[in-house]
Design a protein around this motif. Sequence first.
Motif, PDB file in Angstrom:
ATOM      1  N   VAL A   1       0.908  -1.495  -0.186  1.00 56.30           N
ATOM      2  CA  VAL A   1       0.008   0.237  -0.240  1.00 56.30           C
ATOM      3  C   VAL A   1       1.213   0.995   0.588  1.00 56.30           C
ATOM      4  O   VAL A   1       1.568   1.640   1.316  1.00 56.30           O
ATOM      5  CB  VAL A   1      -1.210  -0.033   1.435  1.00 56.30           C
ATOM      6  N   HIS A   2       1.490   2.013  -1.157  1.00 56.25           N
ATOM      7  CA  HIS A   2       1.668   3.153  -1.046  1.00 56.25           C
ATOM      8  C   HIS A   2       1.578   4.302  -0.874  1.00 56.25           C
ATOM      9  O   HIS A   2      -0.198   4.365  -0.199  1.00 56.25           O
ATOM     10  CB  HIS A   2       2.047   3.320  -2.684  1.00 56.25           C
ATOM     11  N   GLN A   3       1.757   5.337  -0.530  1.00 54.62           N
ATOM     12  CA  GLN A   3       1.284   6.261   0.615  1.00 54.62           C
ATOM     13  C   GLN A   3       0.319   7.370  -0.452  1.00 54.62           C
ATOM     14  O   GLN A   3      -0.468   7.845  -0.407  1.00 54.62           O
ATOM     15  CB  GLN A   3       2.685   7.283   0.568  1.00 54.62           C
ATOM     16  N   HIS A   4       0.981   7.168  -2.260  1.00 52.91           N
ATOM     17  CA  HIS A   4       0.183   7.614  -2.943  1.00 52.91           C
ATOM     18  C   HIS A   4      -0.578   6.593  -3.678  1.00 52.91           C
ATOM     19  O   HIS A   4      -0.451   6.133  -3.949  1.00 52.91           O
ATOM     20  CB  HIS A   4       1.103   8.399  -3.955  1.00 52.91           C
ATOM     21  N   PHE A   5      -1.861   6.747  -3.094  1.00 54.03           N
ATOM     22  CA  PHE A   5      -2.785   5.165  -4.039  1.00 54.03           C
ATOM     23  C   PHE A   5      -3.723   5.268  -4.925  1.00 54.03           C
ATOM     24  O   PHE A   5      -2.849   6.600  -6.296  1.00 54.03           O
ATOM     25  CB  PHE A   5      -4.859   5.994  -3.184  1.00 54.03           C
TER      26      PHE A   5
ATOM     27  N   ASP B   1       2.917   2.386   3.239  1.00 50.36           N
ATOM     28  CA  ASP B   1       4.627   2.477   3.534  1.00 50.36           C
ATOM     29  C   ASP B   1       4.705   4.312   3.731  1.00 50.36           C
ATOM     30  O   ASP B   1       3.139   5.314   2.912  1.00 50.36           O
ATOM     31  CB  ASP B   1       5.400   3.386   1.076  1.00 50.36           C
ATOM     32  N   GLU B   2       5.036   4.743   4.833  1.00 49.92           N
ATOM     33  CA  GLU B   2       3.948   6.152   6.017  1.00 49.92           C
ATOM     34  C   GLU B   2       2.910   6.145   5.333  1.00 49.92           C
ATOM     35  O   GLU B   2       2.383   7.470   5.168  1.00 49.92           O
ATOM     36  CB  GLU B   2       4.826   7.160   4.904  1.00 49.92           C
ATOM     37  N   PRO B   3       1.734   4.944   6.552  1.00 52.33           N
ATOM     38  CA  PRO B   3       0.736   4.963   6.256  1.00 52.33           C
ATOM     39  C   PRO B   3       0.173   6.132   6.950  1.00 52.33           C
ATOM     40  O   PRO B   3      -1.472   6.648   6.481  1.00 52.33           O
ATOM     41  CB  PRO B   3       0.009   4.183   6.980  1.00 52.33           C
ATOM     42  N   THR B   4       0.520   6.415   8.086  1.00 46.31           N
ATOM     43  CA  THR B   4       0.046   7.753   8.880  1.00 46.31           C
ATOM     44  C   THR B   4       0.271   8.511   7.602  1.00 46.31           C
ATOM     45  O   THR B   4      -0.455   9.779   8.679  1.00 46.31           O
ATOM     46  CB  THR B   4      -0.047   7.716   9.738  1.00 46.31           C
ATOM     47  N   ALA B   5       0.636   8.885   6.837  1.00 48.05           N
ATOM     48  CA  ALA B   5       1.409  10.669   7.082  1.00 48.05           C
ATOM     49  C   ALA B   5       0.132  11.472   6.452  1.00 48.05           C
ATOM     50  O   ALA B   5       0.479  12.150   6.529  1.00 48.05           O
ATOM     51  CB  ALA B   5       2.186  10.358   5.861  1.00 48.05           C
ATOM     52  N   VAL B   6      -1.275  10.607   5.853  1.00 56.24           N
ATOM     53  CA  VAL B   6      -2.176  11.560   5.529  1.00 56.24           C
ATOM     54  C   VAL B   6      -3.117  11.189   5.933  1.00 56.24           C
ATOM     55  O   VAL B   6      -4.209  11.563   5.811  1.00 56.24           O
ATOM     56  CB  VAL B   6      -2.688  10.844   4.011  1.00 56.24           C
ATOM     57  N   LEU B   7      -2.930  11.121   7.238  1.00 59.03           N
ATOM     58  CA  LEU B   7      -4.524  10.573   8.243  1.00 59.03           C
ATOM     59  C   LEU B   7      -4.691  11.230   8.943  1.00 59.03           C
ATOM     60  O   LEU B   7      -4.214  12.103  10.202  1.00 59.03           O
ATOM     61  CB  LEU B   7      -4.057   9.488   8.390  1.00 59.03           C
TER      62      LEU B   7
END
Length: 230
Positions: free
Chosen positions: A82-86, A163-169
């Motif tokens: 699961v990439h940082q950009h979906f 990959d950096e899963p909480t960066a956008v949450l």
Amino acid sequence: MLLEMRNIRKTFPGVVALDRVNLRVQAGEIHAIVGENGAGKSTLMSILFGHYVADEGRIEVMGQPLPPGQPRASLAAGIGMVHQHFALADNLSVLDNIMVGSESLLRLKSAKRQARAKLVEVARQFGLVVDPDARVGNLSVGERQRVEILKALYRGARILILDEPTAVLTPQESEALFATLSQMVAQGLSIIFISHKLGEVLRVADRVAVLRHGKLVAEAPTAGTTQAQL
């Protein structure tokens, strides 16, 4: 051992991106990888997922060699990313997004009923609430990430790279993600958790590896490890 990466070396013109890195991941654990930008985290995961080919080294999943440079082989071995950009199509439903790439386009109509039942069961198993008919363009960022995770689980992932899963949450979405991860590892799945947020790493991970300038400089259980040490 579920996953073993041995002596992985990768160079680009003028740069040693990875210098004989070893990584071992057991079933039912969250293994975090931390390091500054350029430390080699993304390159290592790209090699695992088949996007890059290592110059040297070997990868085994459940004792079986993983063919290099073949994303389909990585998927077949149970590796999901699961990439940082979906990578989702906003104009399609959740179900259609999950089916694309998983089912033959010629079978989409005939397979839809079975795919819906499978999606609902996977979502129930891991506590990932989702409306199969919702249009992805109408979903929140946290809901989109949930769809990406479901897409990997639908395809049979046993090792999930985040990959950096909480960066956008938001903080609330992050808490929901952590609950999902706990449920996943309780059922035997393994998570590779890439993050810059050391507090989160120490909270959710069982073990942590530190990369610096392409080298593995430390690996330790998170229990008893401090942010200052990391």
